[in-house]
Design a protein around this motif. Sequence first.
Motif, PDB file in Angstrom:
ATOM      1  N   GLU A 151      19.004  43.202  83.705  1.00 54.17           N
ATOM      2  CA  GLU A 151      17.834  43.417  84.548  1.00 54.17           C
ATOM      3  C   GLU A 151      16.836  44.257  83.760  1.00 54.17           C
ATOM      4  OE1 GLU A 151      18.832  45.028  88.389  1.00 54.17           O
ATOM      5  OE2 GLU A 151      20.470  43.616  88.718  1.00 54.17           O
ATOM      6  N   ASP A 185      21.130  47.400  83.191  1.00 51.54           N
ATOM      7  CA  ASP A 185      19.897  47.189  83.942  1.00 51.54           C
ATOM      8  C   ASP A 185      18.911  48.282  83.564  1.00 51.54           C
ATOM      9  OD1 ASP A 185      21.335  45.121  84.967  1.00 51.54           O
ATOM     10  OD2 ASP A 185      21.720  46.066  86.898  1.00 51.54           O
ATOM     11  N   GLU A 228      26.448  46.236  89.534  1.00 53.83           N
ATOM     12  CA  GLU A 228      26.180  47.668  89.369  1.00 53.83           C
ATOM     13  C   GLU A 228      27.236  48.529  90.051  1.00 53.83           C
ATOM     14  OE1 GLU A 228      22.110  48.118  90.677  1.00 53.83           O
ATOM     15  OE2 GLU A 228      21.311  47.481  88.768  1.00 53.83           O
ATOM     16  N   TYR A 234      15.416  50.158  83.524  1.00 56.26           N
ATOM     17  CA  TYR A 234      14.202  50.460  84.288  1.00 56.26           C
ATOM     18  C   TYR A 234      13.567  51.728  83.722  1.00 56.26           C
ATOM     19  CZ  TYR A 234      15.922  46.934  87.494  1.00 56.26           C
ATOM     20  OH  TYR A 234      16.361  45.751  88.038  1.00 56.26           O
TER      21      TYR A 234
HETATM   22 ZN   LIG Z   1      19.723  46.237  90.177  1.00 58.22          ZN
END
Ligand SMILES: [Zn+2]
Lengths: 651, 651, 651
Positions: free
Chosen positions: C313, C265, C142, C267
Amino acid sequence: MQLGTCYYPEHWPEAQWEDDARRMAELGLTYVRVGEFAWSRIEPEPGVFTWEWLDRALDVLHAQGLRVVMGTPTATPPKWLIDRHPDILAVDENNQPRRFGSRRHYCFSSTVYREETRRIVTAMAERYGQHPAVAVWQTDNEFGCHNTILSFSACARKRFQGWLEKRYGTVKALNEAWGNVFWSMEYRSFAEIDPPMQAVTETNPSHRLDFRRFSSDMVVEYNRIHLDILRRLSPGRDIHHNYMGCFTEFDHYPVGDDLDIATWDSYPLGFLDQSRYSPEVKRYYLRTGHPDFAGFHHDLYRRVGKGRMWVQEQQPGPVNWAGHNPAPKPGMVRLWTWEGFAHGAEAMNYFRWRQAPFAQEQMHAGLDLPNATPAPVQTEVRQVADEIARLQANGLPRTQQADVALVFDYHAQWVFEAQPQGRNFLYFDTVLEYYTALRELGVSVDIIAPQDSIKGYRAVVMVAQAHVPEALAGELTQEQTPVFIGPRSGSKTVSLCTPENLAPGPLQALLPLQVIQVESLPDGVVEPVLLEGDAAGSVVRWRERVVTELTPLLHFDNGDGALFRHGNAQYLAACVDGDTLRNLLQGFLGQADIDTTVLHKGLRLRRLGNWLFAFNYGQDKVQFAPQGQCLLGSEEILPADLAVWQMDSEA
Amino acid sequence: MQLGTCYYPEHWPEAQWEDDARRMAELGLTYVRVGEFAWSRIEPEPGVFTWEWLDRALDVLHAQGLRVVMGTPTATPPKWLIDRHPDILAVDENNQPRRFGSRRHYCFSSTVYREETRRIVTAMAERYGQHPAVAVWQTDNEFGCHNTILSFSACARKRFQGWLEKRYGTVKALNEAWGNVFWSMEYRSFAEIDPPMQAVTETNPSHRLDFRRFSSDMVVEYNRIHLDILRRLSPGRDIHHNYMGCFTEFDHYPVGDDLDIATWDSYPLGFLDQSRYSPEVKRYYLRTGHPDFAGFHHDLYRRVGKGRMWVQEQQPGPVNWAGHNPAPKPGMVRLWTWEGFAHGAEAMNYFRWRQAPFAQEQMHAGLDLPNATPAPVQTEVRQVADEIARLQANGLPRTQQADVALVFDYHAQWVFEAQPQGRNFLYFDTVLEYYTALRELGVSVDIIAPQDSIKGYRAVVMVAQAHVPEALAGELTQEQTPVFIGPRSGSKTVSLCTPENLAPGPLQALLPLQVIQVESLPDGVVEPVLLEGDAAGSVVRWRERVVTELTPLLHFDNGDGALFRHGNAQYLAACVDGDTLRNLLQGFLGQADIDTTVLHKGLRLRRLGNWLFAFNYGQDKVQFAPQGQCLLGSEEILPADLAVWQMDSEA
Amino acid sequence: MQLGTCYYPEHWPEAQWEDDARRMAELGLTYVRVGEFAWSRIEPEPGVFTWEWLDRALDVLHAQGLRVVMGTPTATPPKWLIDRHPDILAVDENNQPRRFGSRRHYCFSSTVYREETRRIVTAMAERYGQHPAVAVWQTDNEFGCHNTILSFSACARKRFQGWLEKRYGTVKALNEAWGNVFWSMEYRSFAEIDPPMQAVTETNPSHRLDFRRFSSDMVVEYNRIHLDILRRLSPGRDIHHNYMGCFTEFDHYPVGDDLDIATWDSYPLGFLDQSRYSPEVKRYYLRTGHPDFAGFHHDLYRRVGKGRMWVQEQQPGPVNWAGHNPAPKPGMVRLWTWEGFAHGAEAMNYFRWRQAPFAQEQMHAGLDLPNATPAPVQTEVRQVADEIARLQANGLPRTQQADVALVFDYHAQWVFEAQPQGRNFLYFDTVLEYYTALRELGVSVDIIAPQDSIKGYRAVVMVAQAHVPEALAGELTQEQTPVFIGPRSGSKTVSLCTPENLAPGPLQALLPLQVIQVESLPDGVVEPVLLEGDAAGSVVRWRERVVTELTPLLHFDNGDGALFRHGNAQYLAACVDGDTLRNLLQGFLGQADIDTTVLHKGLRLRRLGNWLFAFNYGQDKVQFAPQGQCLLGSEEILPADLAVWQMDSEA
Ligand SMILES: [Zn+2]
Ligand SMILES: [Zn+2]
Ligand SMILES: [Zn+2]
């Protein structure tokens, strides 16, 4: 009544200069400001001066009959100078240098920078002091812009100690004046005293007030460096400095005392966006600006300039620096220009001639588009120029003393910044509320300093005048001039302590009352004031408990008195909302025999000699027909429009 | 039940002292605190002591029969000391020194300052340790005020490393306890460990928790420096420290363990303004303060003082330091004073005798106006003094153990500051909500520490008790005391890790359930809890998913269980709103056989021996008639008024 | 279509590894990422490598047939390395080091850290480059997380000067490109140029833009250090970097050009909480995430990866790092997983295998609970694995080029951060609004870079494309591809200056019009656009004044044109609200002959080859029945559910 603009020949190809100058003259402009950010082009290497390009630019402007306002370039010292003397930089309250990369990166206390200022101003004045095109000088540019008055540098620390020694003589006197015994803050010598910075919690407010006074005096000293040189090398030219709107970080009165003219930079839309007005008010006046913003500052700077006032930078379109940047409603640039003249401006200068295509202000509109074609606003400028030409045939009127004086005091602003007691209490905004109430009643206002005489005024208004000088209290008592006194007045000594006889201190000679308790109230708390038991208005933000033998004119809800009168003096023991304030001031002015009328929303009047101006900032068409001969406009005033009458009566 | 005040003879002309002392005595005051900010007057030059003025001041107070509370002056080291030893200054988390200019400008870890503290406290105790006027000592003043517990200085770094070595023995043990493997945060030696500062993003929460513990222990160590000297040189005098309200930066229990009395400084209006209550609540209680603010702290500090509690500073009028500073409603100063006594205070001391006319707190009201005339509030003080005199004829009751214990834990506060998981989750506020729910039910409450025994309590309540000590879990299991357990309890080990058996950790011995998921919810999300399908309350901010064989008492909207009971223990797997919480606790207390009644808005009750006090913080007149003899007031309790009954029954 | 997870063997007892690996395989996972934060376990002392534990961990995973994604551990240099070379730390814009204690504590420009990176990556690649378990490499972790792209260190200053010299050749060219004459900001040599920091007010926006470009290029250089080593020592393995959501601090396209796959990733709930959507929108999608968040990023990273995209992720439950952290609605983890495949993901990897019981992320859910038992979400993962197995029997489709291309440009983001002109104008959010409008119309979208060819697209959409490359303008003109151009496009040169021909600059070849004035409007100002006098939508935030000979399709309330068309190109001279934008784009797509349909709230469609996916993010049950064979789900799609059809037609 002259028009002008700001021009940066260094930004444009030399080939374009002549066309620019010609079009300025054709548009009806008189003044052109140049030079104030040009240091790196004047002295590109240390000691190497390249005047030639500026010589030629002045010649081009001169050839068109334009009059040059020459700015000293000290707001933008070049990188080579900063790299040689990093201690020129101001230091912020976190002890960090305020570095090169924008502008105003200098500390007013810096000894090196004072010397460098002498050097560059002398060079410039020697070159152009006698130049026939140069009519006026401007010192530096917008002192204090970007919060640059305060500096916590080593130079500032040293000068502050000297300033304190001069003011107090002994450190014992200082300790007593500040009440340093309070938290064992006593000093043994002036050399122990630091600027108020990085402390665990708030420092002594007297300490902070004196640091503000000191910092303000540094501006006075720094400005005088320019003046001494220019007076000597360019005699006969007026000298001004261009102040800003809504700016209180230094005391403008003593700086103005040294100058010939006070000029200021008027951006009604940018300032509305940055103001603390409610979202509703901001939406209503989105493209006109608040109707009292320009008027208030015109009146303030007319006093700062001891009667001589210009607008050096007038917003001609959207700016770049506010949170949101709408465009002026068509008509507003003309309206703002005429409003400046109505309030006594000698010149209204637009910033800037042409929108820059690069750097920080590339989104700031000018009279020209970046591609050198006229912006639509030029038709409004042209219209004003034509209207002036038509009207001046019969002679233009001049500003006279107003009936009503409103006191404005930079030190009171600092007192209440150092010790607000209520988070929502702001001195500047409070005075502006009083100004608005007076102006909504159709009254023309003079703004005066607390050290001024009130002779000739038929009524005086003050609010939160923290420290009332003995002279002012004495003159009010002696003259019996009607005076309306708002809360927090006389609540502090000159050292920011509580007067021995409590608030309102020396005003107790006028009004036999004492304030024994104060309350600050959060936003949203609204409490009534009562007239014989009936609601007569709303208290907000601030409320005082008064002991007196006087019979109150108004009461709070708990029966305590809210408004008191004694002779020609009234004392209001609270902050009230706008409608309440206007009603109370209308009553007060009536007793002072001053005519008032509640104007339509957004309408403002202004007397200039025997002319009466009416400006419509609102969204409604307004009917307005005074006794007189209409010179401009008509009895029906459209939004963003104005009218002018020659009145039968004087003033 | 004594009254008192705080007096600064160094602020006033010596000629005024005698009149002040006489008027204090006449008003019915017993205690007078002096000295706590007077270092620069006691030692104006290094090593030069000027005790004589303070000797005379004590004599004047003593002559009037007043009892002196003598403060050590360490909260305000003078400028000469800071200039000699700049490393006394604390360092903030941005690595900047917190400089001289206000107060509390020292680092608790500073070795130099500890030595200087020994020097000045010894000198003071030698001078006044045996003085007949000196009845009580106060150490320093308001440890931690202005967020001064944490310091990131070189001294703090060094002591932190030593503290860690003592706690963990080996760096390997520390790495494991903190889980430093997580982001390669492993250390090879204690000397590598810094305070948690200036990191790129959040540091390890275990690291931060230990730094909080360390910093708290520094306060304990620093306070002991005072105690060792005072115990030796002034035997027989009580020693206290004046703590603050709403303050959790150090663990007050161990500091209190070393003292004789816990005192605190109660400013109900200032704290309401700074609190996180809604604007509506703040408006309703604007001039009374929140009805649970003082009570909660009285109960907390009674525990900190192991039964002995004072208010050392009681708000007597508007203060200066909140965002907005209204005046107490007439009657409230009397109410607050009686409320202190009802909760077990031995003395209620007003801050301050006279409003200062200078420096930082000149807008803080006192019992006297700045011009040495009584403020109106003195009539309320006089009234309390008279009422005590009248009532004590028949003997005054003493505090007894309450039925209900509420657990409060400073470490839990730090855990959830280090790792809130939801921005709107606050430990202190959450415990206060539980306290309010209990008090709205008319229940008197003892606050206990998690290390305390629960013997003698008929019910125990805890919420967000992050780390539950084995002893507490064991005693609850063994005693089968009814216990109501709120969310997040038992969710962390002592090192701020997840327990091996998941939350609620050791409480699983009481309640066979496991929390397998938690949710934090933004403000504005309100979800129902259901009782057999019908709405039975509202979930806000926090929600847990539990696995268990138990049949839930309440469900969430998705069918998951929300409230569980096993034996005498209940577990609530969510934060709920105030009404819901009160209902649930009423049910719980009913099962524990404790009487409850939902009180009128703003009414609070408190048992003191066989007396029952009722305090009306609300805006309505309230009828309240318990079984007993009315000692003060009547069955009709006006707003800002109170009543006291002698009850037929004990407790 | 593979599933995977992230595993940290160093966090768990070695005895547990085998059971973990077996359960991963049984759950249907293919990929396991390891190693990316393990530096302190790989090299616990300088030069001392302990590979053995990692060797064994790889063997355990390999034995279960799992394929390892090996991360280089450079995001977490250990303490001993920082203490040896403190100049590895980045420096923030306040000139403070960003210290050890969390992660990403390095400056991309640090010469020492580049050398250390070479050392540790080489060691790792030598050890595992040929390991049969290692299928893929990940560089670092990241880039930029926690705002770590910009560093104002001495190293950065030095490299920035070199970068500028390379870009401009001479300092004169730089002064001209930036317009440094503006405020005497001219430099005499590259050595005089600092990073834009600590200036008095805003620095030259061109200066800031170039510093952003430079900082972005440092990431490219730094990433290449890894690539050069891995390509050499681990040939045949794919290399990716895991980017983040909503992240624009560096230009992802050139980094992606060097890699084999772009991973990101995802989320959805954490990002919704941190987003600028209204509280109402946030409440509606509280447990689903916004329906365009994942889709937008899938489409963006598919372009960054030149067609190859993974989610490295995937959120499997509540996270720890948002302001509030709710749990995904049951079904959403399955939905998000399928949605990733629908947008072209090759692998969907959950973060993380097991929730850690310690350190910063202990509240971040995993597929396993901290006590090594399966979290309920594993049933959803299992379901996806089963569904893939069932569907792939008939072959899985592959991504094809979409009909509509939407331009996304990192440099435009930086331009409008440097010079927003309106506080509420945000490039990223503006592009996302366009994406949403397209997706609400049922359209599948490709995101392209401004340097990309538009060949093959049936329509192109861009908005606020500050600098339009000549090539793009040329191709649009030549191809006559229908293009919808939003405001502020073409408003800047590559140096962030105003184009000589004004905005929209090179797009004037397509559309003969010029923008001569812009307005930014505060939130709450809503103004109509009119179609032949009738309301046709709402203007918000931004409005332009255009001069042109074209007849506007829509007008503003003052009669100025708002929407213009010329050939296949449309220009919208304002920001409009969501409904207005969807209507305008529907009209535009209709003219481009692209089918649209306004979808039910929360429903989204996506074509993948001849499959059509429908995802229901909303709270209603939705009926949806396209022409095709239903492969998964049904015509009634429940909230948090999906359906898949094999369509009769291609694309
Ligand atoms: Zn992460
Ligand atoms: Zn300006
Ligand atoms: Zn205090």
